[in-house]
Design a protein around this motif. Structure first.
Motif, mmCIF file in Angstrom:
data_model
loop_
_atom_site.group_PDB
_atom_site.id
_atom_site.type_symbol
_atom_site.label_atom_id
_atom_site.label_comp_id
_atom_site.label_asym_id
_atom_site.label_seq_id
_atom_site.Cartn_x
_atom_site.Cartn_y
_atom_site.Cartn_z
ATOM 1 N N GLY A 15 0.802 -1.229 0.000
ATOM 2 C CA GLY A 15 0.000 0.000 0.000
ATOM 3 C C GLY A 15 0.825 1.264 0.000
ATOM 4 N N THR A 16 2.132 1.144 -0.181
ATOM 5 C CA THR A 16 2.993 2.327 -0.109
ATOM 6 C C THR A 16 3.172 3.008 -1.468
ATOM 7 N N ALA A 17 2.678 2.395 -2.535
ATOM 8 C CA ALA A 17 2.906 2.985 -3.866
ATOM 9 C C ALA A 17 1.795 2.567 -4.817
ATOM 10 N N GLY A 18 1.752 3.235 -5.955
ATOM 11 C CA GLY A 18 0.935 2.828 -7.098
ATOM 12 C C GLY A 18 -0.507 2.468 -6.768
ATOM 13 N N ILE A 19 -0.913 1.297 -7.232
ATOM 14 C CA ILE A 19 -2.303 0.840 -7.093
ATOM 15 C C ILE A 19 -2.673 0.684 -5.614
ATOM 16 N N GLY A 20 -1.780 0.091 -4.827
ATOM 17 C CA GLY A 20 -2.077 -0.145 -3.414
ATOM 18 C C GLY A 20 -2.322 1.157 -2.661
ATOM 19 N N VAL A 67 7.226 -4.931 6.307
ATOM 20 C CA VAL A 67 7.321 -6.394 6.330
ATOM 21 C C VAL A 67 7.393 -6.907 4.897
ATOM 22 N N ASP A 68 8.219 -7.906 4.699
ATOM 23 C CA ASP A 68 8.308 -8.562 3.397
ATOM 24 C C ASP A 68 7.207 -9.628 3.359
ATOM 25 N N VAL A 69 6.229 -9.437 2.485
ATOM 26 C CA VAL A 69 5.047 -10.310 2.508
ATOM 27 C C VAL A 69 5.339 -11.751 2.105
ATOM 28 N N ASN A 94 -4.638 -8.145 -1.216
ATOM 29 C CA ASN A 94 -3.300 -8.638 -1.556
ATOM 30 C C ASN A 94 -2.873 -7.977 -2.857
ATOM 31 N N ASN A 95 -2.089 -6.920 -2.698
ATOM 32 C CA ASN A 95 -1.711 -6.106 -3.862
ATOM 33 C C ASN A 95 -0.210 -6.106 -4.133
ATOM 34 N N ALA A 96 0.613 -6.418 -3.117
ATOM 35 C CA ALA A 96 2.075 -6.352 -3.315
ATOM 36 C C ALA A 96 2.474 -7.250 -4.483
ATOM 37 N N ASN A 159 7.235 -16.277 -15.124
ATOM 38 C CA ASN A 159 7.153 -16.249 -13.646
ATOM 39 C C ASN A 159 5.980 -15.395 -13.190
ATOM 40 N N TYR A 160 5.863 -14.198 -13.758
ATOM 41 C CA TYR A 160 4.786 -13.273 -13.383
ATOM 42 C C TYR A 160 3.419 -13.867 -13.736
ATOM 43 N N ALA A 161 3.301 -14.412 -14.972
ATOM 44 C CA ALA A 161 2.021 -14.985 -15.411
ATOM 45 C C ALA A 161 1.622 -16.168 -14.531
ATOM 46 N N SER A 163 2.447 -16.638 -11.438
ATOM 47 C CA SER A 163 2.025 -16.139 -10.115
ATOM 48 C C SER A 163 0.622 -15.553 -10.189
ATOM 49 N N LYS A 164 0.329 -14.854 -11.269
ATOM 50 C CA LYS A 164 -0.973 -14.180 -11.374
ATOM 51 C C LYS A 164 -2.090 -15.160 -11.716
ATOM 52 N N SER A 165 -1.814 -16.186 -12.543
ATOM 53 C CA SER A 165 -2.804 -17.261 -12.765
ATOM 54 C C SER A 165 -3.009 -18.026 -11.475
ATOM 55 N N PRO A 190 -5.984 -6.158 -13.289
ATOM 56 C CA PRO A 190 -5.725 -4.887 -13.980
ATOM 57 C C PRO A 190 -5.090 -5.140 -15.348
ATOM 58 N N GLY A 191 -5.373 -4.214 -16.251
ATOM 59 C CA GLY A 191 -4.669 -4.224 -17.541
ATOM 60 C C GLY A 191 -3.389 -3.421 -17.380
ATOM 61 N N TYR A 192 -3.197 -2.454 -18.253
ATOM 62 C CA TYR A 192 -1.975 -1.638 -18.207
ATOM 63 C C TYR A 192 -2.272 -0.371 -17.414
ATOM 64 N N ILE A 193 -1.642 -0.247 -16.258
ATOM 65 C CA ILE A 193 -1.916 0.878 -15.352
ATOM 66 C C ILE A 193 -0.628 1.674 -15.149
ATOM 67 N N GLU A 194 -0.760 3.002 -15.180
ATOM 68 C CA GLU A 194 0.428 3.868 -15.041
ATOM 69 C C GLU A 194 0.940 3.901 -13.601
ATOM 70 N N THR A 195 2.002 3.163 -13.321
ATOM 71 C CA THR A 195 2.638 3.162 -11.996
ATOM 72 C C THR A 195 4.148 2.969 -12.213
ATOM 73 N N GLN A 196 4.877 2.902 -11.084
ATOM 74 C CA GLN A 196 6.316 2.645 -11.165
ATOM 75 C C GLN A 196 6.611 1.343 -11.911
HETATM 76 P P1 NAD Z 1 4.312 -0.700 -7.738
HETATM 77 O O1 NAD Z 1 5.659 -1.231 -8.067
HETATM 78 O O2 NAD Z 1 4.013 0.738 -7.996
HETATM 79 O O3 NAD Z 1 3.965 -1.020 -6.194
HETATM 80 C C1 NAD Z 1 4.180 -2.309 -5.679
HETATM 81 C C2 NAD Z 1 4.000 -2.260 -4.187
HETATM 82 O O4 NAD Z 1 4.320 -3.574 -3.671
HETATM 83 C C3 NAD Z 1 4.923 -1.289 -3.468
HETATM 84 O O5 NAD Z 1 4.204 -0.676 -2.425
HETATM 85 C C4 NAD Z 1 6.027 -2.182 -2.904
HETATM 86 O O6 NAD Z 1 6.598 -1.656 -1.711
HETATM 87 C C5 NAD Z 1 5.218 -3.431 -2.582
HETATM 88 N N1 NAD Z 1 6.060 -4.620 -2.472
HETATM 89 C C6 NAD Z 1 6.882 -5.152 -3.394
HETATM 90 N N2 NAD Z 1 7.512 -6.236 -2.894
HETATM 91 C C7 NAD Z 1 7.072 -6.376 -1.610
HETATM 92 C C8 NAD Z 1 7.338 -7.302 -0.580
HETATM 93 N N3 NAD Z 1 8.191 -8.307 -0.745
HETATM 94 N N4 NAD Z 1 6.703 -7.146 0.610
HETATM 95 C C9 NAD Z 1 5.829 -6.120 0.803
HETATM 96 N N5 NAD Z 1 5.526 -5.228 -0.157
HETATM 97 C C10 NAD Z 1 6.144 -5.348 -1.336
HETATM 98 O O7 NAD Z 1 3.296 -1.659 -8.507
HETATM 99 P P2 NAD Z 1 1.788 -1.435 -9.006
HETATM 100 O O8 NAD Z 1 1.832 -1.183 -10.455
HETATM 101 O O9 NAD Z 1 1.077 -0.497 -8.097
HETATM 102 O O10 NAD Z 1 1.245 -2.929 -8.818
HETATM 103 C C11 NAD Z 1 0.419 -3.323 -7.742
HETATM 104 C C12 NAD Z 1 -0.140 -4.701 -8.070
HETATM 105 O O11 NAD Z 1 -0.917 -4.628 -9.264
HETATM 106 C C13 NAD Z 1 0.934 -5.754 -8.312
HETATM 107 O O12 NAD Z 1 0.534 -6.981 -7.742
HETATM 108 C C14 NAD Z 1 0.971 -5.863 -9.819
HETATM 109 O O13 NAD Z 1 1.409 -7.123 -10.249
HETATM 110 C C15 NAD Z 1 -0.485 -5.618 -10.164
HETATM 111 N N6 NAD Z 1 -0.665 -5.169 -11.543
HETATM 112 C C16 NAD Z 1 -0.141 -3.984 -11.974
HETATM 113 C C17 NAD Z 1 -0.336 -3.597 -13.301
HETATM 114 C C18 NAD Z 1 0.192 -2.304 -13.845
HETATM 115 O O14 NAD Z 1 0.040 -2.070 -15.048
HETATM 116 N N7 NAD Z 1 0.791 -1.443 -13.053
HETATM 117 C C19 NAD Z 1 -1.053 -4.417 -14.165
HETATM 118 C C20 NAD Z 1 -1.561 -5.610 -13.693
HETATM 119 C C21 NAD Z 1 -1.365 -5.979 -12.372
#
Ligand code: NAD
Length: 252
Positions: A15-20, A67-69, A94-96, A159-161, A163-165, A190-196
């Protein structure tokens, strides 16, 4: 605006960045107490300031835990502490998530393990710690942030696919285990979302993705937060075991 989460408490991993962070802010703006898990102190403190600013009631609680999830014992411990302090967690998001992209031929075992552990084992860790109290309370909702890549696959992301499936299969199974206790579990893809996570992609990759989005634009974190609000509140009380794609129509 009607507050949809008054009296609820939510835990959002990553929850510290992006979507979370967008989900955490929207939940706070709807009256929830919000705890975020992350790994970076500076980003966590900045996120807490933003979540505090979004609150609608001064008594709402906001906190972060570093915490490392992917670490089961640590996750178990911090969730127990949170339950002791707050008494309950109504909503788990569960967003990390991370990426370590490469063609399978070149993918190291380390990058395979890391992505599976952070993206998928983390879901086992948090859900295992929270399902018992949610079942006892006969209430709760779990939202797992998967990806359209978990539905379609993508070259360079086995690896990513996986995990997500995996999150989708996990969520459907858990939804069946918990439904009789009125606990729900759903995925957002999510599809393509503007984040880090996506900002490092090349212009040509971004243009190629854009050409596949029928709604014609890249998504914002708030697009996902709106879906997470719906699945987190009682408006979705008859929905469980589903995958909601929020992707501008990329996958249909
Ligand atoms: P992001 O990189 O901006 O943020 C990821 C967050 O996860 C950060 O807060 C980071 O600190 C945290 N994180 C990473 N590893 C961690 C760990 N080991 N323990 C605890 N926290 C941890 O990414 P985002 O784009 O906001 O993505 C959020 C979720 O959405 C992810 O699961 C990603 O796979 C999914 N997603 C994103 C997109 C996209 O286009 N951005 C598309 C599909 C799915």
């Amino acid at each position: 605006m009607q507050a949809l989460l008054t009296g609820k408490s939510a835990l959002i991993t990553g929850g510290t960045a992006g979507i979370g962070k967008a989900i955490a802010c929207l939940y706070a703006a709807h009256g929830a107490d919000v705890a975020i898990f992350g790994t970076n102190q500076t980003r966590a403190e900045e996120a807490v300031r933003e979540i505090e600013a979004a609150k609608i009631n001064p008594s709402q609680k906001v906190l972060y835990v570093l915490v490392d999830v992917s670490q089961s014992k640590e996750v178990e411990r911090v969730i127990q502490e949170l339950l002791t302090s707050w008494g309950k967690i109504d909503i788990l998001v569960n967003n990390a998530g991370i990426t370590r992209d490469n063609l399978l031929m070149k993918m190291s075992e380390e990058d395979w393990d890391l992505v599976l552990n952070v993206n998928l084992k983390s879901v086992y860790n948090t859900c295992r710690a929270l399902t018992r109290p949610m079942m006892k309370a006969r209430a709760g909702t779990i939202i797992n942030i998967s990806s359209v890549i978990g539905l379609t696959g993508n070259a360079g992301q086995v690896n990513y696919a996986a995990s997500k499936s995996g999150m989708i299969g996990f969520t459907k199974s858990l939804a069946k285990e918990l439904a009789s206790r009125h606990v729900r579990a759903n995925c957002i893809a999510p599809g393509y979302i503007e984040t880090q996570m996506t900002e490092g992609l090349s212009t040509s990759v971004k243009e190629a993705v854009l050409s596949k989005i029928p709604l014609g634009h890249i998504g914002r974190p708030t697009d996902i937060a709106h879906a997470a609000l719906f699945l987190g509140c009682d408006l979705s009380s008859y929905i469980t075991g589903q995958v909601l794609a929020v992707d501008g129509g990329m996958v249909m």
